[in-house]
Design a protein around this motif. Sequence first.
Motif, mmCIF file in Angstrom:
data_model
loop_
_atom_site.group_PDB
_atom_site.id
_atom_site.type_symbol
_atom_site.label_atom_id
_atom_site.label_comp_id
_atom_site.label_asym_id
_atom_site.label_seq_id
_atom_site.Cartn_x
_atom_site.Cartn_y
_atom_site.Cartn_z
ATOM 1 N N CYS A 20 0.832 -1.204 0.000
ATOM 2 C CA CYS A 20 0.000 0.000 0.000
ATOM 3 C C CYS A 20 0.865 1.251 0.000
ATOM 4 C CB CYS A 20 -0.954 -0.005 1.193
ATOM 5 S SG CYS A 20 -0.159 -0.126 2.817
ATOM 6 N N CYS A 55 0.979 4.285 -2.850
ATOM 7 C CA CYS A 55 0.482 5.606 -2.439
ATOM 8 C C CYS A 55 1.366 6.700 -3.035
ATOM 9 C CB CYS A 55 0.457 5.716 -0.923
ATOM 10 S SG CYS A 55 -0.205 7.306 -0.338
ATOM 11 N N LYS A 81 2.435 9.140 -0.198
ATOM 12 C CA LYS A 81 2.935 8.518 1.032
ATOM 13 C C LYS A 81 2.146 8.983 2.265
ATOM 14 C CE LYS A 81 5.919 6.617 -1.593
ATOM 15 N NZ LYS A 81 5.367 5.490 -2.349
ATOM 16 N N ILE A 112 0.534 6.990 4.167
ATOM 17 C CA ILE A 112 0.372 5.804 5.006
ATOM 18 C C ILE A 112 1.599 5.675 5.892
ATOM 19 C CG2 ILE A 112 0.079 3.295 5.036
ATOM 20 C CD1 ILE A 112 -1.174 3.510 2.255
ATOM 21 N N ILE A 120 -3.557 4.780 7.778
ATOM 22 C CA ILE A 120 -3.779 5.947 6.940
ATOM 23 C C ILE A 120 -3.556 7.216 7.770
ATOM 24 C CG2 ILE A 120 -5.453 7.234 5.570
ATOM 25 C CD1 ILE A 120 -4.734 4.661 4.237
ATOM 26 N N CYS A 153 -4.040 12.112 3.487
ATOM 27 C CA CYS A 153 -4.656 11.255 2.474
ATOM 28 C C CYS A 153 -5.554 12.051 1.529
ATOM 29 C CB CYS A 153 -5.465 10.161 3.171
ATOM 30 S SG CYS A 153 -6.224 8.985 2.033
ATOM 31 N N ASN A 213 -5.871 3.889 -4.216
ATOM 32 C CA ASN A 213 -4.849 2.966 -4.726
ATOM 33 C C ASN A 213 -4.533 1.863 -3.725
ATOM 34 O OD1 ASN A 213 -4.629 4.304 -7.106
ATOM 35 N ND2 ASN A 213 -2.650 5.234 -6.714
ATOM 36 N N CYS A 214 -4.487 2.221 -2.445
ATOM 37 C CA CYS A 214 -4.145 1.231 -1.412
ATOM 38 C C CYS A 214 -5.189 0.127 -1.336
ATOM 39 C CB CYS A 214 -3.967 1.907 -0.057
ATOM 40 S SG CYS A 214 -5.417 2.801 0.538
#
Length: 569
Positions: A18, A22, A25, A27, A36, A41, A46-47
């Motif tokens: 994930c 991302c 980034k 995450i 998250i 975010c 995508n994750c």
Amino acid sequence: MINIIEFKKSNCKNCYKCIRSCPIKAISFNNNQAKIIDDNCILCGNCLKVCTQHAKSVIDETEKVKKFIEKKYSVYASIAPSFPSAFKSHNAKALFSAIKKLGFSYIQETAIGAYAVSMEYEKLIKKCEMNNIISTACPVVVSLVEKYYPVAIQFLAPVVSPMIAHAKMLKHTYGENIKVVFIGPCLSKKKEYRDGENDYLIDAVITFDELKKWFEDEGINLNKFQDENIKYDEPLIERYYPIVGGILKTLDDQSNYKLLSVDGLENCMETLDSIVKGNINGYFIEMNSCRGGCINGPCNTSKSFIEAYDDILNYASNKNTISDLKDIKVNVNLSKFFCNREVKNSIPDDESISYILKKIGKFKKEDELNCGACGYSSCREKAIAVYNNKADLNMCLPYMKEKAESISNIIINSSPNAILALNSELYIQEANNSVYRIFNIENIKLAGKNVFEFFDCPDFVIVMDTGKDILNKKVYYEKFDVTVEQSVIYVKDHDAIIIIMKDITKEEKNQEQLNKFRRETVEIAQRVIEKQMRVAQEIASLLGETTAETKVALTKLKDTIVTKMGESE
């Protein structure tokens, strides 16, 4: 703040997939758990797409909508124009009928809101007051600009998204008391409608995937639904919105701007970089975070891209059910104000970065492999994430592999016992140093050899066949004149065998010498006993003869005395 994406801790398996997916980034990874960072975010999804462990899920508002229906609210569905790409049925009337069956009062396509938005875009283009215009139909793109490219906020078209536009139109037409539920492929819509500026316009958002699940729960089969009473009152051209270039199709080709369509976050970010640098001027840019457009949204998982694209084209080209565009009236304010929500990370100095890199065995530039396994494109980028408490040192897989191998090698090779690892075909995979020392094997590499070339013991086959361990068994290897206390252990997960041999040759030989000494002692003792018995027997024999003679002599003497006494009387 409501978390739109939720994690299942037990499913997160330290794969960092994930993080790799991302683009910004957002995450963090701490204590072996991904999370998250909500403020960072942009909800691109995508994750969700890449997570094979199903560790992430989207907050589901289906139950919220069911309660609206149970409470007898008038519930209006605004369904995204990408809906033909999500459902197997080619008959939109069947889908609309099925949604009504769930309890919705009215269903209308969000394409009507898209029509209103396109009208606003046309006004901006005609005014020609903005250097560049970036479409704002995609909330992910809006978040991307607000959080990571705030300089480009000035280029965002100050217009709401089709979802918000349609909700405003519905409530303006049918009253503020109705409940408006948006249905679409987009994860970020669940966050967009909670924007303070949009309060009470949208009452819930459910995804196409959630709608399909709802149909399944209710036993609704779209292929069995037909309802010719459903009317269409949406425009034609705005049905192209969910595919790349769909917005541009609704605009005047003779505009004062060069028209450009950009899809996929990487391309969007590259374009924004150029805009911020001042390298792009005079463009109207349709931006969509999903590669291929909304038909490839994170919550629309039923079809291949080509199938979805064809379904949109087929539906959008159907002219038999389209109302006259002139009949659509827009009497609501569709302006939008954007905020600077810039995400700021602390950038450490070179000394701090170097200190972090050294902790994971990267002492010089050549040590920085930049393999990307941790999710970051470079070791320095990962070090910055560690500095900002977004990443763990132990996320460096090459370092952890080297460390694990180093530690395991130290442990295994420091063991005084011989340790062998065999595969399912009983070929030696690993042999520690003690194997070579104990069996005095020189100049031979055991790895890759069949174990029976060196160690002839049937226990290996027995353990592999039965899966049952044989522990602490004494085995003598005549070929090497070595005796070991041997444990053969089956490793089920790897279908392999571990053999641990404790060298007891010296003890066995000492024991044998002791046993020999004992046997000799016993033999000597036995001989002494036997000799003593013979002596005793001889003595006994002599004593027996002497006693008998004495008895005879004494008897005679007694008889003589008795006789003499008789005679004297």
